[in-house]
Scaffold this motif. Structure first.
Motif, PDB file in Angstrom:
ATOM      1  N   GLY A  10       0.816  -1.206   0.000  1.00 12.64           N
ATOM      2  CA  GLY A  10       0.000   0.000   0.000  1.00 12.64           C
ATOM      3  C   GLY A  10       0.850   1.256   0.000  1.00 12.64           C
ATOM      4  N   ALA A  11       1.918   1.275   0.813  1.00 17.09           N
ATOM      5  CA  ALA A  11       2.812   2.433   0.839  1.00 17.09           C
ATOM      6  C   ALA A  11       3.488   2.627  -0.513  1.00 17.09           C
ATOM      7  CB  ALA A  11       3.863   2.257   1.941  1.00 17.09           C
ATOM      8  N   ALA A  12       3.881   1.526  -1.154  1.00  9.40           N
ATOM      9  CA  ALA A  12       4.514   1.623  -2.476  1.00  9.40           C
ATOM     10  C   ALA A  12       3.562   2.261  -3.491  1.00  9.40           C
ATOM     11  CB  ALA A  12       4.940   0.239  -2.957  1.00  9.40           C
ATOM     12  N   ALA A  13       2.313   1.816  -3.501  1.00  5.96           N
ATOM     13  CA  ALA A  13       1.331   2.369  -4.440  1.00  5.96           C
ATOM     14  C   ALA A  13       1.124   3.859  -4.206  1.00  5.96           C
ATOM     15  CB  ALA A  13       0.010   1.616  -4.300  1.00  5.96           C
ATOM     16  N   MET A  14       1.107   4.262  -2.954  1.00  2.00           N
ATOM     17  CA  MET A  14       0.889   5.679  -2.647  1.00  2.00           C
ATOM     18  C   MET A  14       2.097   6.533  -3.048  1.00  2.00           C
ATOM     19  SD  MET A  14      -2.133   5.962  -1.761  1.00  2.00           S
ATOM     20  CE  MET A  14      -2.424   4.595  -2.896  1.00  2.00           C
ATOM     21  N   LEU A  15       3.305   6.009  -2.907  1.00  3.04           N
ATOM     22  CA  LEU A  15       4.481   6.758  -3.343  1.00  3.04           C
ATOM     23  C   LEU A  15       4.467   6.958  -4.863  1.00  3.04           C
ATOM     24  CD1 LEU A  15       7.229   5.218  -1.024  1.00  3.04           C
ATOM     25  CD2 LEU A  15       6.358   7.572  -0.965  1.00  3.04           C
ATOM     26  N   VAL A  16       4.036   5.939  -5.584  1.00  2.00           N
ATOM     27  CA  VAL A  16       3.900   6.088  -7.036  1.00  2.00           C
ATOM     28  C   VAL A  16       2.880   7.180  -7.346  1.00  2.00           C
ATOM     29  CG1 VAL A  16       3.156   4.954  -9.170  1.00  2.00           C
ATOM     30  CG2 VAL A  16       4.608   3.720  -7.542  1.00  2.00           C
ATOM     31  N   LEU A  17       1.749   7.189  -6.607  1.00  2.00           N
ATOM     32  CA  LEU A  17       0.744   8.235  -6.793  1.00  2.00           C
ATOM     33  C   LEU A  17       1.346   9.615  -6.551  1.00  2.00           C
ATOM     34  CD1 LEU A  17      -2.193   9.260  -7.142  1.00  2.00           C
ATOM     35  CD2 LEU A  17      -2.519   8.827  -4.689  1.00  2.00           C
ATOM     36  N   TRP A  18       2.119   9.764  -5.477  1.00  2.00           N
ATOM     37  CA  TRP A  18       2.730  11.055  -5.168  1.00  2.00           C
ATOM     38  C   TRP A  18       3.641  11.524  -6.301  1.00  2.00           C
ATOM     39  CZ3 TRP A  18       7.061  11.948  -1.012  1.00  2.00           C
ATOM     40  CH2 TRP A  18       7.343  13.328  -0.924  1.00  2.00           C
ATOM     41  N   SER A  19       4.413  10.616  -6.853  1.00  2.00           N
ATOM     42  CA  SER A  19       5.378  10.991  -7.887  1.00  2.00           C
ATOM     43  C   SER A  19       4.703  11.592  -9.118  1.00  2.00           C
ATOM     44  CB  SER A  19       6.216   9.779  -8.297  1.00  2.00           C
ATOM     45  OG  SER A  19       5.455   8.862  -9.073  1.00  2.00           O
ATOM     46  N   GLN A  20       3.400  11.284  -9.301  1.00  2.00           N
ATOM     47  CA  GLN A  20       2.671  11.761 -10.479  1.00  2.00           C
ATOM     48  C   GLN A  20       1.676  12.876 -10.141  1.00  2.00           C
ATOM     49  OE1 GLN A  20       3.678  10.373 -13.417  1.00  2.00           O
ATOM     50  NE2 GLN A  20       5.118   9.272 -12.062  1.00  2.00           N
ATOM     51  N   SER A  21       1.674  13.348  -8.896  1.00  4.03           N
ATOM     52  CA  SER A  21       0.618  14.251  -8.436  1.00  4.03           C
ATOM     53  C   SER A  21       1.088  15.699  -8.374  1.00  4.03           C
ATOM     54  CB  SER A  21       0.133  13.826  -7.042  1.00  4.03           C
ATOM     55  OG  SER A  21      -0.425  12.538  -7.084  1.00  4.03           O
ATOM     56  N   THR A  22       0.274  16.585  -8.957  1.00  5.44           N
ATOM     57  CA  THR A  22       0.514  18.022  -8.839  1.00  5.44           C
ATOM     58  C   THR A  22      -0.754  18.770  -8.440  1.00  5.44           C
ATOM     59  OG1 THR A  22       0.078  18.304 -11.214  1.00  5.44           O
ATOM     60  CG2 THR A  22       2.380  18.027 -10.540  1.00  5.44           C
TER      61      THR A  22
END
Length: 412
Positions: free
Chosen positions: A297-309
């Motif tokens: 779950g933490a991995a998926a959220m970090l990927v989300l952060w990397s693409q979020s503006t």
């Protein structure tokens, strides 16, 4: 009809909750100080990040000696002494004229203080419960989530009103109050008082129902110990990056410093909810599998952060990453107790957390220096996500605690 007294173990839970709320409100208020320190000392982001990372490194590394001491003396003196060290460090940081003095005051004081208070308080809770260990542990470590929830916005408001130096002094007074209250409530295991875990009736012999468990040396020589250690170590490289860099990231994408502080608050909201939510899930699918799911779950959220503006995407990231972080912290001590029992639990938990220290020391400064060099956090964030997935695979490969303990027992 006589009223039944509250089981003393719940007072220990309350003391541990207050201890963690106090320590981590100070630790995770750091994001609110980021801009003030950057302006005051003309420092780069990698240099400012190191202030937090020194403290995080120390409070995970020192959990081991703190656990050893608490196993011998009881948790109370270690918890009180640790929180008083936080107060002293904040007073020293408030007088700083150079950044290295902030390293010494905040970094060493907060690091030493949490290092000597966290593990003894959380280990004390495990000794008072067996059947209700997951619930009790979840409530206790929710103090970290609440501390994250209140620390950054209160510090942000105080900095605007009285400046960062006086804000450190206010937080020092809070740490002294926390030391007195939590020290009064936290106490040694139930057998010291003729009680048994969970408030169950005592056995005819008066013996405790808490299983003896493994000594530290036996635990360290086991496969599950090193699986938990390796998984937590790898995850920790990305785990603390949002607590330091999410606020400046929000400013970079045009959402403002105030919105960045709000995201830290939402990390705290998610963390608090996650500690209760995922602690209850362990009863359905088991603690080992639940622990593994925190990594993915933490991995998926970090990927989300990397693409979020955008604001909605960052709000979703903060809430969900906070929830998985909270679940990780809530489940870890109880998982250790499942494998290794209560005999040397303080020192075992401390030894396990020492691995997190190295990721905490390196992760945030590396992300800061990566930003200084590339003007982007993306690579550092995705590297943290990849390491979380490795931790997930390691945890899936572990045997279930009951099966592992059964295999260790000699045959008839």
């Amino acid at each position: 009809m006589t009223r039944r007294a509250v089981f003393a173990g719940w007072w220990v839970v309350a003391g541990a909750f207050l201890c963690m709320l106090t320590g981590y409100a100070v630790a995770y208020s750091f994001a609110a100080f980021f801009g003030a320190l950057e302006s005051e000392f003309g420092a780069r982001r990698g240099e400012i990040s190191l202030v937090f990372s020194i403290s995080a490194f120390l409070y995970f590394l020192l959990g081991f000696p703190a656990g050893l001491i608490a196993d011998r003396t009881g948790p109370r003196p270690v918890v009180v002494g640790g929180l008083l060290l936080i107060a002293l460090g904040l007073v020293a940081a408030a007088q700083a004229d150079t950044l290295w003095q902030v390293y010494a005051g905040y970094g060493l004081g907060v690091g030493l203080g949490i290092g000597f208070s966290y593990v003894p308080s959380v280990a004390a809770v495990q000794r008072w419960f067996v059947r209700r260990r997951g619930t009790a542990s979840g409530i206790a470590v929710a103090g970290i989530g609440v501390g994250t929830l209140v620390g950054a916005p209160v510090a942000h408001w105080l900095i605007a009103a009285i400046g960062w130096r006086h804000t450190y002094l206010v937080l020092a007074a809070v740490a002294v109050a926390g030391a007195l209250l939590s020290g009064w409530l936290v106490r040694p295991g139930p057998e010291r008082y003729g009680l048994t875990p969970d408030g169950d009736p005592p056995l005819p012999s008066g013996a405790s129902t808490m299983p003896a468990g493994l000594g530290l040396g036996e635990a360290v020589r086991s496969g599950p110990f090193w699986s938990i250690y390796a998984g937590a170590l790898l995850m920790s490289f990305g785990l603390f990056v949002p607590f330091v860099h999410l606020a400046p990231y929000a400013s970079d994408v045009g959402l403002g410093e105030g919105f960045g502080v709000l995201l830290i608050v939402l990390l705290g909201v998610g963390s608090t909810v996650g500690r209760f939510l995922f602690a209850s899930v362990t009863g359905w699918i088991g603690r080992r599998l639940s622990f593994a799911l925190m990594y993915v779950g933490a991995a998926a959220m970090l990927v989300l952060w990397s693409q979020s503006t955008s604001a909605p995407a960052l709000v979703a990231f903060a809430l969900l990453f906070g929830a998985f972080y909270g679940g990780f912290v809530a489940i870890a001590p109880s998982l250790a107790a499942d494998y290794f029992g209560g005999r040397a639990l303080g020192s075992v938990i401390g030894a396990l957390y020492s691995g997190v220290a190295f990721g905490a020391l390196l992760g945030s400064p590396v992300a800061g220096y990566a930003y200084d060099f590339f003007q982007s956090y993306t690579g550092a964030i995705l590297a943290g996500a990849a390491l979380c997935l490795v931790s997930f695979a390691i945890t899936l490969a572990m045997p279930e605690p009951a099966r592992w303990l059964a295999a260790r027992r000699p045959g008839p």
